[in-house]
Design a protein around this motif. Structure first.
Motif, PDB file in Angstrom:
ATOM      1  N   ASP A  99       0.869  -1.195   0.087  1.00 36.17           N
ATOM      2  CA  ASP A  99       0.242  -0.042  -0.001  1.00 36.17           C
ATOM      3  C   ASP A  99       0.923   1.317   0.219  1.00 36.17           C
ATOM      4  O   ASP A  99       1.978   1.128  -0.038  1.00 36.17           O
ATOM      5  N   GLU A 100       0.250   2.474   0.138  1.00 38.23           N
ATOM      6  CA  GLU A 100       0.914   3.573  -0.136  1.00 38.23           C
ATOM      7  C   GLU A 100       1.926   3.798   1.284  1.00 38.23           C
ATOM      8  O   GLU A 100       2.844   4.421   0.895  1.00 38.23           O
ATOM      9  N   GLN A 101       1.473   3.481   2.257  1.00 39.68           N
ATOM     10  CA  GLN A 101       2.263   3.520   3.486  1.00 39.68           C
ATOM     11  C   GLN A 101       3.506   2.884   3.516  1.00 39.68           C
ATOM     12  O   GLN A 101       4.502   3.385   3.795  1.00 39.68           O
ATOM     13  N   ALA A 102       3.299   1.503   2.800  1.00 40.11           N
ATOM     14  CA  ALA A 102       4.502   0.836   2.576  1.00 40.11           C
ATOM     15  C   ALA A 102       5.217   1.177   1.388  1.00 40.11           C
ATOM     16  O   ALA A 102       6.812   1.256   1.666  1.00 40.11           O
ATOM     17  N   MET A 103       5.000   1.767   0.579  1.00 39.79           N
ATOM     18  CA  MET A 103       5.643   2.684  -0.515  1.00 39.79           C
ATOM     19  C   MET A 103       6.571   3.626   0.202  1.00 39.79           C
ATOM     20  O   MET A 103       7.902   3.600  -0.005  1.00 39.79           O
ATOM     21  N   LEU A 104       5.929   4.843   1.013  1.00 43.88           N
ATOM     22  CA  LEU A 104       6.628   5.838   1.508  1.00 43.88           C
ATOM     23  C   LEU A 104       7.655   5.262   2.553  1.00 43.88           C
ATOM     24  O   LEU A 104       8.916   5.686   2.444  1.00 43.88           O
ATOM     25  N   LYS A 105       7.525   4.018   3.183  1.00 44.42           N
ATOM     26  CA  LYS A 105       8.496   3.538   4.137  1.00 44.42           C
ATOM     27  C   LYS A 105       9.686   2.924   3.206  1.00 44.42           C
ATOM     28  O   LYS A 105      11.048   3.275   3.648  1.00 44.42           O
ATOM     29  N   GLN A 106       9.422   2.128   2.048  1.00 39.11           N
ATOM     30  CA  GLN A 106      10.575   1.809   1.232  1.00 39.11           C
ATOM     31  C   GLN A 106      11.281   2.851   0.651  1.00 39.11           C
ATOM     32  O   GLN A 106      12.602   2.656   0.557  1.00 39.11           O
ATOM     33  N   LEU A 107      10.596   3.860   0.013  1.00 38.64           N
ATOM     34  CA  LEU A 107      11.405   4.933  -0.530  1.00 38.64           C
ATOM     35  C   LEU A 107      12.063   5.453   0.709  1.00 38.64           C
ATOM     36  O   LEU A 107      13.334   6.354   0.211  1.00 38.64           O
ATOM     37  N   LYS A 108      11.754   5.900   1.784  1.00 34.90           N
ATOM     38  CA  LYS A 108      12.648   6.568   2.826  1.00 34.90           C
ATOM     39  C   LYS A 108      13.884   5.626   3.296  1.00 34.90           C
ATOM     40  O   LYS A 108      14.873   6.108   3.425  1.00 34.90           O
ATOM     41  N   LEU A 109      13.595   4.447   3.143  1.00 35.92           N
ATOM     42  CA  LEU A 109      15.035   3.593   3.619  1.00 35.92           C
ATOM     43  C   LEU A 109      15.911   2.909   2.411  1.00 35.92           C
ATOM     44  O   LEU A 109      16.917   2.554   2.701  1.00 35.92           O
ATOM     45  N   THR A 110      15.364   3.244   1.330  1.00 35.09           N
ATOM     46  CA  THR A 110      16.266   2.685  -0.050  1.00 35.09           C
ATOM     47  C   THR A 110      16.645   3.882  -0.914  1.00 35.09           C
ATOM     48  O   THR A 110      16.163   4.605  -1.576  1.00 35.09           O
ATOM     49  N   PRO A 111      18.035   4.157  -0.659  1.00 37.05           N
ATOM     50  CA  PRO A 111      18.766   5.348  -1.699  1.00 37.05           C
ATOM     51  C   PRO A 111      18.462   4.849  -3.072  1.00 37.05           C
ATOM     52  O   PRO A 111      18.560   3.671  -3.347  1.00 37.05           O
ATOM     53  N   GLY A 112      18.245   6.009  -3.801  1.00 41.47           N
ATOM     54  CA  GLY A 112      18.167   5.815  -5.233  1.00 41.47           C
ATOM     55  C   GLY A 112      16.686   5.297  -5.752  1.00 41.47           C
ATOM     56  O   GLY A 112      16.470   5.019  -6.886  1.00 41.47           O
ATOM     57  N   SER A 113      15.885   4.997  -4.809  1.00 38.83           N
ATOM     58  CA  SER A 113      14.622   4.419  -5.025  1.00 38.83           C
ATOM     59  C   SER A 113      13.627   5.705  -5.692  1.00 38.83           C
ATOM     60  O   SER A 113      13.866   6.780  -5.461  1.00 38.83           O
ATOM     61  N   ILE A 114      12.696   5.001  -6.224  1.00 40.74           N
ATOM     62  CA  ILE A 114      11.588   6.028  -6.895  1.00 40.74           C
ATOM     63  C   ILE A 114      10.121   5.160  -6.585  1.00 40.74           C
ATOM     64  O   ILE A 114      10.085   3.785  -6.944  1.00 40.74           O
ATOM     65  N   GLY A 115       9.265   5.987  -6.660  1.00 42.39           N
ATOM     66  CA  GLY A 115       8.000   5.502  -6.567  1.00 42.39           C
ATOM     67  C   GLY A 115       6.647   6.526  -6.581  1.00 42.39           C
ATOM     68  O   GLY A 115       6.944   7.490  -7.358  1.00 42.39           O
ATOM     69  N   TYR A 116       5.437   6.177  -6.241  1.00 41.81           N
ATOM     70  CA  TYR A 116       4.537   7.126  -6.325  1.00 41.81           C
ATOM     71  C   TYR A 116       3.655   7.099  -5.354  1.00 41.81           C
ATOM     72  O   TYR A 116       3.320   5.978  -4.638  1.00 41.81           O
ATOM     73  N   SER A 117       2.882   7.991  -5.020  1.00 39.88           N
ATOM     74  CA  SER A 117       1.534   8.109  -3.798  1.00 39.88           C
ATOM     75  C   SER A 117       1.041   9.395  -3.999  1.00 39.88           C
ATOM     76  O   SER A 117       1.208  10.230  -4.787  1.00 39.88           O
ATOM     77  N   SER A 118      -0.599   9.225  -3.677  1.00 43.11           N
ATOM     78  CA  SER A 118      -1.391  10.331  -3.618  1.00 43.11           C
ATOM     79  C   SER A 118      -1.089  11.298  -2.573  1.00 43.11           C
ATOM     80  O   SER A 118      -1.508  12.339  -2.533  1.00 43.11           O
ATOM     81  N   TYR A 119      -0.097  10.995  -1.779  1.00 48.13           N
ATOM     82  CA  TYR A 119       0.313  12.028  -0.525  1.00 48.13           C
ATOM     83  C   TYR A 119       1.573  11.807  -0.022  1.00 48.13           C
ATOM     84  O   TYR A 119       2.345  10.591  -0.306  1.00 48.13           O
ATOM     85  N   THR A 120       2.275  12.544   0.732  1.00 47.33           N
ATOM     86  CA  THR A 120       3.635  12.549   1.081  1.00 47.33           C
ATOM     87  C   THR A 120       3.418  13.020   2.627  1.00 47.33           C
ATOM     88  O   THR A 120       2.397  13.598   3.119  1.00 47.33           O
ATOM     89  N   ASP A 121       4.492  12.492   3.163  1.00 51.81           N
ATOM     90  CA  ASP A 121       4.408  12.875   4.878  1.00 51.81           C
ATOM     91  C   ASP A 121       5.699  13.808   4.860  1.00 51.81           C
ATOM     92  O   ASP A 121       6.616  13.905   3.964  1.00 51.81           O
ATOM     93  N   LYS A 122       5.659  14.803   5.644  1.00 49.33           N
ATOM     94  CA  LYS A 122       6.836  15.869   6.006  1.00 49.33           C
ATOM     95  C   LYS A 122       8.183  14.906   6.399  1.00 49.33           C
ATOM     96  O   LYS A 122       8.370  14.607   7.648  1.00 49.33           O
ATOM     97  N   ASP A 123       8.893  14.522   5.634  1.00 50.64           N
ATOM     98  CA  ASP A 123       9.968  13.609   6.003  1.00 50.64           C
ATOM     99  C   ASP A 123      11.208  14.171   4.955  1.00 50.64           C
ATOM    100  O   ASP A 123      11.015  14.035   3.702  1.00 50.64           O
ATOM    101  N   ASP A 124      12.486  14.510   5.544  1.00 46.49           N
ATOM    102  CA  ASP A 124      13.416  14.899   4.557  1.00 46.49           C
ATOM    103  C   ASP A 124      14.168  13.913   3.768  1.00 46.49           C
ATOM    104  O   ASP A 124      14.833  14.009   3.129  1.00 46.49           O
ATOM    105  N   ARG A 125      13.820  12.405   4.121  1.00 45.91           N
ATOM    106  CA  ARG A 125      14.435  11.395   3.391  1.00 45.91           C
ATOM    107  C   ARG A 125      13.562  10.949   2.002  1.00 45.91           C
ATOM    108  O   ARG A 125      14.282  10.299   1.247  1.00 45.91           O
ATOM    109  N   VAL A 126      12.646  11.657   1.814  1.00 45.81           N
ATOM    110  CA  VAL A 126      11.753  11.680   0.328  1.00 45.81           C
ATOM    111  C   VAL A 126      11.326  13.104  -0.087  1.00 45.81           C
ATOM    112  O   VAL A 126      10.924  13.766   0.711  1.00 45.81           O
TER     113      VAL A 126
END
Length: 136
Positions: free
Chosen positions: A102-129
């Motif tokens: 789901d989108e929460q898991a997408m955001l989690k993986q994007l935060k943890l994985t350098p060089g990653s790309i994905g998509y979501s309908s929302y973002t949270d305020k996190d400087d890792r993404v």
């Protein structure tokens, strides 16, 4: 019972928020062209301009947000993407993108994985993404 049916009708009639293209903060780009985005998600472009590998994350084919992203950002139907990924995977040319639940898991993986790309309908305020601008 009618109330539940009415609620479901209202919820399914609401438009989905636009898909935002998100990357790990290690990605030095601030924008991509539509063609570059399509090349990345069809696994034709596998490295960022600095030579670091691209790690692609996607939602399940049946997820409404995946369908919206595929059609509106990539101008492809989800089944077309799957066919491309299958062909590349079976030939050994590339591995399929990593699928998240789901989108929460997408955001989690994007935060943890350098060089990653994905998509979501929302973002949270996190400087890792960060969100990439897509030039049309």
């Amino acid at each position: 019972m009618r109330l539940v049916g009415l609620l479901l009708l209202i919820l399914t009639a609401l438009p989905l928020s636009a898909s935002k293209v998100l990357v790990h903060s290690s990605v030095s780009l601030d924008s991509l062209t539509q063609a570059q985005l399509r090349s990345i998600f069809t696994l034709r472009q596998t490295q960022w301009p600095d030579g670091s590998p691209i790690k692609v994350y996607v939602l399940p084919e049946t997820a409404a947000q995946h369908q919206k992203f595929s059609r509106e950002q990539l101008h492809l139907f989800p089944y077309q993407l799957n066919l491309m990924w299958d062909r590349l995977s079976f030939s050994g040319a590339a591995a399929r993108p990593s699928q998240v639940a789901d989108e929460q898991a997408m955001l989690k993986q994007l935060k943890l994985t350098p060089g990653s790309i994905g998509y979501s309908s929302y973002t949270d305020k996190d400087d890792r993404v960060k969100e990439l601008h897509i030039e049309r």
